[in-house]
Motif scaffolding. Structure first.
Motif, PDB file in Angstrom:
ATOM      1  N   GLY A 260     -41.784  66.632 -40.451  1.00 28.65           N
ATOM      2  CA  GLY A 260     -40.959  65.337 -40.127  1.00 28.65           C
ATOM      3  C   GLY A 260     -41.706  64.734 -39.025  1.00 28.65           C
ATOM      4  N   SER A 261     -41.569  63.195 -39.055  1.00 34.87           N
ATOM      5  CA  SER A 261     -42.174  62.602 -37.942  1.00 34.87           C
ATOM      6  C   SER A 261     -41.277  61.172 -37.850  1.00 34.87           C
ATOM      7  N   LEU A 262     -41.437  60.833 -36.508  1.00 29.69           N
ATOM      8  CA  LEU A 262     -40.537  59.222 -36.193  1.00 29.69           C
ATOM      9  C   LEU A 262     -41.522  58.457 -36.753  1.00 29.69           C
ATOM     10  N   ALA A 263     -40.572  57.467 -37.552  1.00 27.09           N
ATOM     11  CA  ALA A 263     -41.183  56.458 -38.200  1.00 27.09           C
ATOM     12  C   ALA A 263     -41.826  55.319 -37.056  1.00 27.09           C
ATOM     13  N   ASP A 264     -42.851  55.011 -37.750  1.00 27.45           N
ATOM     14  CA  ASP A 264     -43.786  54.029 -37.018  1.00 27.45           C
ATOM     15  C   ASP A 264     -43.733  52.784 -38.110  1.00 27.45           C
ATOM     16  N   LEU A 265     -43.060  52.006 -37.839  1.00 22.82           N
ATOM     17  CA  LEU A 265     -43.154  50.688 -38.815  1.00 22.82           C
ATOM     18  C   LEU A 265     -43.660  49.412 -38.049  1.00 22.82           C
ATOM     19  N   SER A 266     -44.097  49.748 -36.968  1.00 20.43           N
ATOM     20  CA  SER A 266     -44.638  48.562 -36.093  1.00 20.43           C
ATOM     21  C   SER A 266     -45.792  47.652 -36.601  1.00 20.43           C
ATOM     22  N   GLY A 267     -45.525  46.593 -37.106  1.00 24.64           N
ATOM     23  CA  GLY A 267     -46.578  45.548 -37.697  1.00 24.64           C
ATOM     24  C   GLY A 267     -46.638  45.657 -39.432  1.00 24.64           C
ATOM     25  N   ALA A 268     -45.584  46.572 -39.835  1.00 22.24           N
ATOM     26  CA  ALA A 268     -45.366  46.712 -41.350  1.00 22.24           C
ATOM     27  C   ALA A 268     -44.869  45.196 -41.823  1.00 22.24           C
ATOM     28  N   ASP A 269     -45.354  45.062 -43.041  1.00 17.00           N
ATOM     29  CA  ASP A 269     -44.778  43.866 -43.791  1.00 17.00           C
ATOM     30  C   ASP A 269     -43.552  44.441 -44.678  1.00 17.00           C
ATOM     31  N   LEU A 270     -42.161  44.176 -44.206  1.00 14.66           N
ATOM     32  CA  LEU A 270     -41.230  44.792 -44.836  1.00 14.66           C
ATOM     33  C   LEU A 270     -40.311  43.815 -45.445  1.00 14.66           C
TER      34      LEU A 270
ATOM     35  N   LYS B 145     -29.053  52.040 -40.286  1.00 23.06           N
ATOM     36  CA  LYS B 145     -28.432  52.606 -38.895  1.00 23.06           C
ATOM     37  C   LYS B 145     -29.666  52.487 -38.009  1.00 23.06           C
ATOM     38  N   GLY B 146     -29.659  52.320 -36.669  1.00 21.96           N
ATOM     39  CA  GLY B 146     -30.570  52.428 -35.741  1.00 21.96           C
ATOM     40  C   GLY B 146     -31.326  51.216 -35.196  1.00 21.96           C
ATOM     41  N   LEU B 147     -30.764  49.977 -35.971  1.00 22.23           N
ATOM     42  CA  LEU B 147     -31.254  48.671 -35.546  1.00 22.23           C
ATOM     43  C   LEU B 147     -30.635  48.521 -34.183  1.00 22.23           C
ATOM     44  N   LYS B 148     -31.507  47.795 -33.040  1.00 17.62           N
ATOM     45  CA  LYS B 148     -30.989  47.557 -31.778  1.00 17.62           C
ATOM     46  C   LYS B 148     -30.109  46.377 -31.906  1.00 17.62           C
ATOM     47  N   THR B 149     -28.924  46.468 -31.536  1.00 12.14           N
ATOM     48  CA  THR B 149     -27.891  45.162 -31.710  1.00 12.14           C
ATOM     49  C   THR B 149     -28.219  44.299 -30.463  1.00 12.14           C
ATOM     50  N   ALA B 150     -27.839  43.106 -30.450  1.00 12.88           N
ATOM     51  CA  ALA B 150     -27.977  42.266 -29.259  1.00 12.88           C
ATOM     52  C   ALA B 150     -27.124  42.662 -28.132  1.00 12.88           C
ATOM     53  N   LYS B 151     -25.860  43.066 -28.440  1.00  9.67           N
ATOM     54  CA  LYS B 151     -25.084  43.795 -27.259  1.00  9.67           C
ATOM     55  C   LYS B 151     -25.883  44.744 -26.652  1.00  9.67           C
ATOM     56  N   ASP B 152     -26.374  45.834 -27.215  1.00 11.91           N
ATOM     57  CA  ASP B 152     -27.293  46.923 -26.684  1.00 11.91           C
ATOM     58  C   ASP B 152     -28.515  46.417 -25.676  1.00 11.91           C
TER      59      ASP B 152
ATOM     60  N   ASN C  40     -31.730  55.192 -42.343  1.00  8.04           N
ATOM     61  CA  ASN C  40     -31.323  55.655 -40.828  1.00  8.04           C
ATOM     62  C   ASN C  40     -32.467  55.366 -40.053  1.00  8.04           C
ATOM     63  N   LEU C  41     -32.762  54.105 -39.241  1.00  6.06           N
ATOM     64  CA  LEU C  41     -33.863  53.694 -38.572  1.00  6.06           C
ATOM     65  C   LEU C  41     -33.554  53.960 -37.132  1.00  6.06           C
ATOM     66  N   ILE C  42     -32.723  54.736 -36.876  1.00  4.51           N
ATOM     67  CA  ILE C  42     -32.851  55.440 -35.040  1.00  4.51           C
ATOM     68  C   ILE C  42     -34.020  55.778 -34.688  1.00  4.51           C
ATOM     69  N   ARG C  43     -34.323  54.971 -33.711  1.00  5.55           N
ATOM     70  CA  ARG C  43     -35.538  55.174 -32.906  1.00  5.55           C
ATOM     71  C   ARG C  43     -36.867  54.954 -33.527  1.00  5.55           C
ATOM     72  N   ALA C  44     -36.794  54.276 -34.692  1.00  7.75           N
ATOM     73  CA  ALA C  44     -38.075  53.852 -35.327  1.00  7.75           C
ATOM     74  C   ALA C  44     -38.448  52.632 -34.524  1.00  7.75           C
ATOM     75  N   ASP C  45     -39.822  52.518 -34.659  1.00  9.66           N
ATOM     76  CA  ASP C  45     -40.552  51.538 -34.182  1.00  9.66           C
ATOM     77  C   ASP C  45     -40.528  50.349 -34.973  1.00  9.66           C
ATOM     78  N   LEU C  46     -39.982  49.260 -34.858  1.00 10.76           N
ATOM     79  CA  LEU C  46     -40.104  48.202 -35.560  1.00 10.76           C
ATOM     80  C   LEU C  46     -40.730  46.974 -34.973  1.00 10.76           C
ATOM     81  N   SER C  47     -41.056  47.195 -33.912  1.00 11.22           N
ATOM     82  CA  SER C  47     -41.818  46.011 -33.089  1.00 11.22           C
ATOM     83  C   SER C  47     -43.169  45.399 -34.049  1.00 11.22           C
ATOM     84  N   GLY C  48     -42.968  44.161 -34.273  1.00 13.06           N
ATOM     85  CA  GLY C  48     -44.028  43.653 -35.125  1.00 13.06           C
ATOM     86  C   GLY C  48     -43.702  43.726 -36.630  1.00 13.06           C
ATOM     87  N   ALA C  49     -42.821  44.431 -36.948  1.00  9.98           N
ATOM     88  CA  ALA C  49     -42.482  44.531 -38.380  1.00  9.98           C
ATOM     89  C   ALA C  49     -41.642  42.966 -38.759  1.00  9.98           C
TER      90      ALA C  49
END
Length: 175
Positions: free
Chosen positions: A23-33, A62-69, A42-51
């Motif tokens: 297993g490995s932490l998902a790194d989706l930074s910069g990915a075109d999704l 699950k795991g997407l940062k909410t505006a409240k958080d 389950n995207l908890i702690r996944a890196d979505l910066s730039g995705a």
């Protein structure tokens, strides 16, 4: 990124979450999704910066940062929350903004949380500014987003510390 590559990343992320071998932490930074089906992912702690998440179906994800958080890390007052801003690191401020103590700056805000950097008055955490090579060299303003302006705050899903709003008030330059 094709569908099989994305599925492998998500499968490996699930193994990582379960503490399984391979297993490995998902790194989706910069990915075109864009238009991806991430239903119940389950995207908890996944890196979505730039995705690019435009058009992605995130139902049940699950795991997407909410505006409240995100906003909970800022200091609150009876009038709103304090955030931080620099001017000129990436764009020249519009001529109609008056950059001085107690002035309000406004801009039409892009409401799409899948767009990481969009129109609006961009702001950030103080840590983000200190760690950004361009922004850290500029004067830092402590700003106030009044409670009545909170409805126009947009926190991108993959934020790395930045967000945007339609209006904020400049309070003081941080020393």
């Amino acid at each position: 990124m094709n569908k099989q590559d994305l599925q492998k990343i998500l499968d490996d992320h699930l193994k990582w979450r379960r503490d399984e071998d391979g297993g490995s932490l998902a790194d989706l930074s910069g990915a075109d999704l864009s238009d991806a089906n991430l239903i119940d992912a389950n995207l908890i702690r996944a890196d979505l910066s730039g995705a690019n998440l435009r058009g992605a179906d995130l139902s049940g994800a699950k795991g997407l940062k909410t505006a409240k958080d995100y906003l909970s890390q800022f200091e609150r007052t009876k009038n709103g929350i304090y955030v931080y801003k620099t001017f000129g690191a990436y764009n020249t401020p519009p001529d109609y903004w008056t950059i001085k103590h107690k002035s309000f700056i406004e801009e039409v805000v892009n409401p799409d949380r899948c767009t990481e950097c969009g129109s609006g008055v961009n702001f950030a955490t103080l840590d983000w500014i200190k760690n950004d090579e361009s922004a850290s060299k500029l004067p830092v303003w402590k700003c106030l987003i009044h409670w009545e302006d909170m409805a126009d705050v947009v926190v991108p899903f993959g934020t790395d510390g930045k967000a945007r709003c339609a209006r904020l008030q400049l309070i003081e330059v941080v020393k």
